[in-house]
Design an enzyme around this catalytic site. Structure first.
Site, PDB file in Angstrom:
ATOM      1  N   ASN A 158      28.530 -80.667  29.989  1.00 32.59           N
ATOM      2  CA  ASN A 158      29.358 -81.494  29.106  1.00 32.59           C
ATOM      3  C   ASN A 158      30.736 -81.579  29.725  1.00 32.59           C
ATOM      4  O   ASN A 158      31.328 -80.553  30.095  1.00 32.59           O
ATOM      5  CB  ASN A 158      29.492 -80.866  27.716  1.00 32.59           C
ATOM      6  CG  ASN A 158      28.186 -80.891  26.932  1.00 32.59           C
ATOM      7  OD1 ASN A 158      27.179 -81.411  27.401  1.00 32.59           O
ATOM      8  ND2 ASN A 158      28.217 -80.344  25.732  1.00 32.59           N
ATOM      9  N   ARG A 190      19.104 -86.492  22.548  1.00 36.22           N
ATOM     10  CA  ARG A 190      19.472 -85.074  22.526  1.00 36.22           C
ATOM     11  C   ARG A 190      20.003 -84.738  21.130  1.00 36.22           C
ATOM     12  O   ARG A 190      21.012 -85.285  20.699  1.00 36.22           O
ATOM     13  CB  ARG A 190      20.547 -84.799  23.575  1.00 36.22           C
ATOM     14  CG  ARG A 190      21.086 -83.387  23.545  1.00 36.22           C
ATOM     15  CD  ARG A 190      22.083 -83.149  24.690  1.00 36.22           C
ATOM     16  NE  ARG A 190      22.609 -81.798  24.649  1.00 36.22           N
ATOM     17  CZ  ARG A 190      23.802 -81.469  24.162  1.00 36.22           C
ATOM     18  NH1 ARG A 190      24.626 -82.385  23.724  1.00 36.22           N
ATOM     19  NH2 ARG A 190      24.188 -80.204  24.134  1.00 36.22           N
ATOM     20  N   GLU A 209      27.359 -75.347  24.746  1.00 38.95           N
ATOM     21  CA  GLU A 209      28.745 -74.914  24.901  1.00 38.95           C
ATOM     22  C   GLU A 209      29.029 -73.546  24.280  1.00 38.95           C
ATOM     23  O   GLU A 209      29.828 -73.429  23.329  1.00 38.95           O
ATOM     24  CB  GLU A 209      29.704 -75.946  24.298  1.00 38.95           C
ATOM     25  CG  GLU A 209      29.586 -77.328  24.896  1.00 38.95           C
ATOM     26  CD  GLU A 209      30.746 -78.245  24.491  1.00 38.95           C
ATOM     27  OE1 GLU A 209      31.604 -77.814  23.703  1.00 38.95           O
ATOM     28  OE2 GLU A 209      30.794 -79.378  24.986  1.00 38.95           O
TER      29      GLU A 209
HETATM   30  C1  PNW Z   1      31.907 -80.812  22.238  1.00 39.50           C
HETATM   31  N1  PNW Z   1      37.621 -77.926  23.323  1.00 39.50           N
HETATM   32  O1  PNW Z   1      32.887 -80.104  21.563  1.00 39.50           O
HETATM   33  C2  PNW Z   1      30.676 -80.609  21.389  1.00 39.50           C
HETATM   34  O2  PNW Z   1      29.517 -80.223  22.052  1.00 39.50           O
HETATM   35  C3  PNW Z   1      30.427 -81.721  20.435  1.00 39.50           C
HETATM   36  O3  PNW Z   1      29.753 -81.216  19.321  1.00 39.50           O
HETATM   37  C4  PNW Z   1      31.746 -82.392  20.072  1.00 39.50           C
HETATM   38  O4  PNW Z   1      31.636 -83.311  19.044  1.00 39.50           O
HETATM   39  C5  PNW Z   1      32.262 -83.041  21.350  1.00 39.50           C
HETATM   40  O5  PNW Z   1      32.371 -82.101  22.390  1.00 39.50           O
HETATM   41  C6  PNW Z   1      33.599 -83.739  21.174  1.00 39.50           C
HETATM   42  O6  PNW Z   1      34.573 -82.820  20.802  1.00 39.50           O
HETATM   43  C7  PNW Z   1      34.048 -79.624  22.080  1.00 39.50           C
HETATM   44  O7  PNW Z   1      38.466 -77.637  22.500  1.00 39.50           O
HETATM   45  C8  PNW Z   1      35.020 -79.275  21.148  1.00 39.50           C
HETATM   46  O8  PNW Z   1      37.790 -77.713  24.531  1.00 39.50           O
HETATM   47  C9  PNW Z   1      36.195 -78.704  21.564  1.00 39.50           C
HETATM   48  C10 PNW Z   1      36.409 -78.489  22.905  1.00 39.50           C
HETATM   49  C11 PNW Z   1      35.451 -78.834  23.836  1.00 39.50           C
HETATM   50  C12 PNW Z   1      34.263 -79.403  23.410  1.00 39.50           C
END
Ligand code: PNW
Length: 478
Positions: A292, A76, A164
């Site tokens: 996710n 992915r 997301e």
């Molecule tokens: C996801 N939050 O990011 C993303 O899809 C990825 O690119 C990222 O590297 C991964 O999770 C790990 O962080 C998020 O603040 C970033 O809730 C922040 C949040 C959630 C998901």
């Protein structure tokens, strides 16, 4: 554990363009909002930038060989809009050519390409024209989707519109921790609706061109009331659920926004963004839903005690709130162990989320866990090996949770670990490592961590146990 997954279960790993590619200004690529945001003092921990990342743009064949060694069924990845349309309008053939070569390389070794069109890297010129709060950006996205499909539509079967959208709307335009770093509640809501609209427009267009597997990836949570006997906390959990889950699931699946969400954002005149026909466009049928999940959210409507440390912000920059209309929500600790991100570890949350979605939405399409993983402070041993027992435990526990959810009736068809490689972790820069493959950021050397070896073993055992070849059968056949 392997025998607990259906024979055709798809095993994968995930990345995103801005987090791994580097080559931020090569072959005609334009600035994305993340390139620009990285120049804002204090925006990214350590002053890090996505300029070089893990140099995947130049090491792509080596990285695909690594995927093959791990035995992945599917990879992915996301396409960088600013590489394909540097100014958000004109299509850059050299940029598309990179993805064409990547897809060919994957298919040659029997790995199924799982393409995401938008993983947060809007061309900066489109941000300067108003960004996602500007409705026209949805139409620009449609044009971009066409450009990508023109070149890859003959070889890519699985299309994800957005990754997301919660983050790229509410965090990017409300909380401000993510690019473009705006802290404007109404703009955040406009971004949210226009990303939904862009998703719907692109889904309809790709379907019209014959694409058969079109979906979207949402980051979903279980909103857990801190004190389930306290009406204030129950109300807080309901409002968190409405803005985090409902405001995304319901337009997509039911063609409406949750009333609780509409009520909480009415002061920002959210309804004015919704034009006649939008909700029908947004509710275009989906072939799969990507989920996710990293952690649940224990939420309260009471202020935290004053001595509580000021949260887990990675940067000195942002001061906004992503919880537009519910800025009062707080997240007290319930004492669970946490990863290096400060995120609670509770694998049962993943199980219950996957089971609950099917019970809540009869029209739910098949699910894929498109991201799940954990960050730790990895230590490289003297022999160069990386033992990451916490990540191994997290991975095994969460795969167990997925297997249990399937046994309880959830229609989960695959799992993509986040992430294939250590990479640029957005506002945290290179400080947080999620990879099952370690990257030395000086030499760019890749080393499979213990968790990578464990994951490869799980995939192999599944393939050996499965009466028919795993996944698409192509990886097993080589
Ligand atoms: C996801 N939050 O990011 C993303 O899809 C990825 O690119 C990222 O590297 C991964 O999770 C790990 O962080 C998020 O603040 C970033 O809730 C922040 C949040 C959630 C998901």
């Amino acid at each position: 554990m392997a025998h607990r997954f259906p024979p055709a279960f798809l095993w994968g790993a995930a990345t995103a363009a801005a987090q791994i590619e580097g080559a931020a200004h090569e072959d005609g690529k334009g600035d994305s909002i993340w390139d620009a945001f990285a120049r804002v003092p204090g925006a990214i921990a350590g002053g890090d930038t996505p300029e070089r990342a893990v140099d995947h743009y130049h090491r792509m064949p080596e990285d695909v060989a690594l995927m093959r060694r791990l035995g992945l069924d599917s990879y992915r990845f996301s396409v960088s809009w600013a590489r394909v349309q540097p100014d958000g309008v004109r299509t850059n053939a050299a940029g598309l050519d990179f993805y064409s070569r990547l897809v060919d390389e994957l298919l040659t070794v029997g790995i199924l390409p799982w393409l995401t069109l938008y993983h947060w890297d809007l061309p900066q010129t489109l941000e300067e024209a108003g960004g996602w709060p500007n409705r026209d950006t949805a139409h620009r996205f449609l044009d971009y989707a066409h450009a990508v499909h023109d070149v890859l539509g003959d070889r890519v079967d699985h299309w994800t519109t957005f990754n997301e959208p919660l983050c790229s709307s509410l965090i990017g335009y409300g909380g401000g921790e993510h690019a473009p770093g705006r802290m404007e509640p109404r703009a955040a809501l406009g971004a949210l609706h226009h990303q939904h609209l862009a998703h719907g427009l692109a889904t309809r267009a790709l379907r019209g061109r014959g694409a058969e597997n079109i979906g979207i990836t949402l980051n979903l949570t279980n909103a857990v009331p801190n004190d389930p006997s306290d009406p204030v906390d129950l109300d807080a959990a309901a409002r968190l659920d409405a803005i985090w889950n409902g405001a995304f699931l319901e337009p997509l699946l039911l063609g409406r926004y949750p009333q609780l969400f509409l009520d909480s954002v009415a002061d920002h005149r959210f309804a004015e963004f919704i034009h006649d026909g939008d909700l029908a466009t947004i509710a275009a049928p989906l072939d799969f839903l990507g989920v996710n999940h990293y952690h649940d959210d224990n939420v309260s409507g009471h202020p935290l005690p004053p001595e509580t440390p000021p949260g887990l912000r990675p940067t000195t920059y942002a001061r906004g709130s992503m919880f537009v209309g519910s800025e009062d929500l707080t997240f007290p600790s319930r004492g669970l162990p946490r990863t290096a991100m400060g995120w609670e570890i509770n694998s049962d949350g993943l199980r219950s989320l996957l089971v609950r979605l099917g019970q809540q939405y009869p029209q739910l399409p098949p699910l894929y866990v498109t991201e799940n993983g954990s960050a730790w402070e990895d230590v490289v041993g003297e022999d160069g090996s990386v033992e990451d027992p916490d990540r191994v435990a997290y991975l095994e526990d969460h795969l167990d949770a997925v297997a249990s959810a399937i046994e309880e009736g959830a229609d989960v068809r695959g799992y993509f670990v986040w992430s294939l490689l250590d990479n640029f972790e957005w506002a945290w820069g290179y400080d947080k490592r999620f990879g099952i493959v370690h990257v030395d950021y000086d030499s760019q050397l890749r080393t499979v961590k213990r968790s990578g070896h464990v994951y490869a073993e799980i995939i192999r055992a599944h393939r050996d146990a499965a009466p028919t070849p795993a996944g698409q059968g192509i990886a097993a056949a080589i």
